[in-house]
Design an enzyme around this catalytic site. Structure first.
Site, PDB file in Angstrom:
ATOM      1  CB  CYS A 191      -0.941  -0.007   1.194  1.00  0.00           C
ATOM      2  SG  CYS A 191      -2.001  -1.467   1.255  1.00  0.00           S
ATOM      3  CG  HIS A 193      -3.385   3.088   1.724  1.00  0.00           C
ATOM      4  ND1 HIS A 193      -3.925   2.530   0.585  1.00  0.00           N
ATOM      5  CD2 HIS A 193      -3.410   2.123   2.683  1.00  0.00           C
ATOM      6  CE1 HIS A 193      -4.261   1.281   0.838  1.00  0.00           C
ATOM      7  NE2 HIS A 193      -3.964   1.007   2.099  1.00  0.00           N
ATOM      8  CG  ASN A 252      -6.663  -1.404   1.434  1.00  0.00           C
ATOM      9  OD1 ASN A 252      -5.964  -1.104   0.470  1.00  0.00           O
ATOM     10  ND2 ASN A 252      -6.139  -1.696   2.617  1.00  0.00           N
TER      11      ASN A 252
END
Length: 404
Positions: free
Chosen positions: A180, A330, A360
């Site tokens: 990420c 993020h 996500n």
């Protein structure tokens, strides 16, 4: 820790005249202080490029010359799979509900690969959209950085993206694996290639399909992840127009125990046997396990480390927190986003979030959210953005940048 300075690269990525003049060679975690000259000696010159093109040796063309160079973001794009999976859909698979998921994560929908879709096809679509916005031809791309932990090939997908885009000059293309945090690392890598090695146009792509590594019987993880791709075109510019003001990068391998998807050995097919070999050949076949995560520890790590990283990047840039127009994190969990924004005293109306629609998406989350914000008119040319990624490794990092 994050500073990467003192690059010296006498070569140029292309012998075409479009790269004149050659590029400065300073890549740092901070902007140049006021009054500090950004001019540096570089051994590549336009004359040298002409000599190389005519067959002269590189040693004959190394004539020092004062140059300066910056970089800026000039285009963005994104792509998502067609299959939309809602919280209600997941409630048919595991013991959960729309309310349970949305209250704890902020997520309501996510996109999942299906049919002939792949990480590569999404990445190519996002890259094309970024090139179109930037009005840059694929043949003018000097470098493709594919930030992904889930490529379609064990050896990476970047060269296949380069091929699909139709980059006829065979520019360098390689993968960056940092989960990420990958896109932020890709941005800094792009800046380093531009400032330190003479590249002009660098495509940075964040693309992941974590749905491939999710345990769909585990409601603690299957509700979180979606698939997507996002891309930006980072372009060389005069140092006065430089759009990367400061950055801060870190990693801590001790945190790997809280978020991982390790290799596991499968039982060897008995029909293969080892023929009594003392070498234990052939070895057992291996595959990656599903994502394993300690949600509470990841939350603590993010809300502690990310604000510190952004503050450090701001300090290196010589900018106050009030100079931030947008906070772009993020997109992992809305609670994390809200907690970081609160610690940095950034009001909700200046926080970019599309987590509810996509979940996500790992390395794709920042460029996906940026693309939507730019195309909707929310982010405008000249706006200052504090972007931060954090995730497996563990790795985390932030960048203070200007759009356009």
């Amino acid at each position: 820790m994050a500073n990467a300075s003192g690059f010296f690269a006498p070569s140029v990525p292309s012998l075409r005249r479009r790269i004149q003049p050659p590029i400065g060679i300073f890549g740092s975690g901070s902007r140049f202080p006021e009054g500090f000259s950004t001019r540096v000696f570089c051994s590549s010159t336009t004359e040298g490029a002409d000599k190389l093109a005519s067959g002269a040796s590189s040693s004959e063309s190394r004539v020092p010359r004062l140059v300066s160079q910056g970089c800026k973001l000039v285009g963005c794009g994104s792509a998502v799979p067609t299959l939309k999976v809602s919280n209600d859909d997941l409630a048919k698979l595991v013991d959960t509900s729309d309310e349970w998921i949305s209250v704890r994560t902020g997520i309501r929908n996510r996109r999942i690969l299906s049919g002939k879709e792949s990480v590569t096809t999404l990445a190519v679509e996002a890259a094309r959209n970024a090139l179109q916005m930037a009005q840059v031809d694929p043949d003018d791309v000097d470098l493709v950085l594919m930030c992904s932990s889930t490529p379609d090939d064990l050896f990476g997908s970047a060269p296949q993206i380069q091929k699909a885009l139709g980059c006829k000059r065979n520019p360098l293309a390689y993968d960056i694996t940092a989960a990420c945090s990958g896109f932020v690392l890709g941005l800094i890598s792009a800046a380093s290639h531009i400032r330190g090695a003479g590249f002009q146009n660098v495509l940075v792509i964040g693309a992941d399909a974590l749905s491939r590594y999710v345990d769909w019987t585990d409601r603690g993880t299957c509700i979180l992840f979606g698939d997507a791709a996002g891309a930006v075109l980072v372009q060389a510019c005069d140092s006065e127009e430089d759009g990367l003001f400061g950055f801060d990068l870190h990693s801590d391998g001790d945190g790997q125990r809280h978020l991982n998807a390790p290799i596991k050995e499968n039982e060897m097919d008995n029909t293969l046997g080892s023929n009594g070999s003392v070498l234990d050949l052939p070895p057992n076949r291996s595959s990656y396990s599903c994502i394993q995560m300690n949600g509470k520890e990841v939350f603590r790590f993010a809300v502690r480390s990310v604000p510190q990283s952004i503050e450090s990047a701001l300090a290196k840039a010589g900018l106050p927190g009030s100079s931030i127009d947008w906070l772009l994190l993020h997109q992992a969990n809305q609670r994390i986003i809200d907690a970081v924004a609160t610690r940095l005293e950034v009001p909700p109306e200046r926080v970019i979030s599309n987590l509810a629609n996509y979940g996500n998406t790992s390395a794709a989350s920042i460029p996906l959210a940026l693309d939507e914000a730019v195309r909707s008119g929310k982010v405008k040319v000249g706006h200052t953005i504090a972007a931060a990624g954090f995730g497996a490794g563990v790795t985390w990092g932030s960048a203070i940048l200007r759009w356009g």
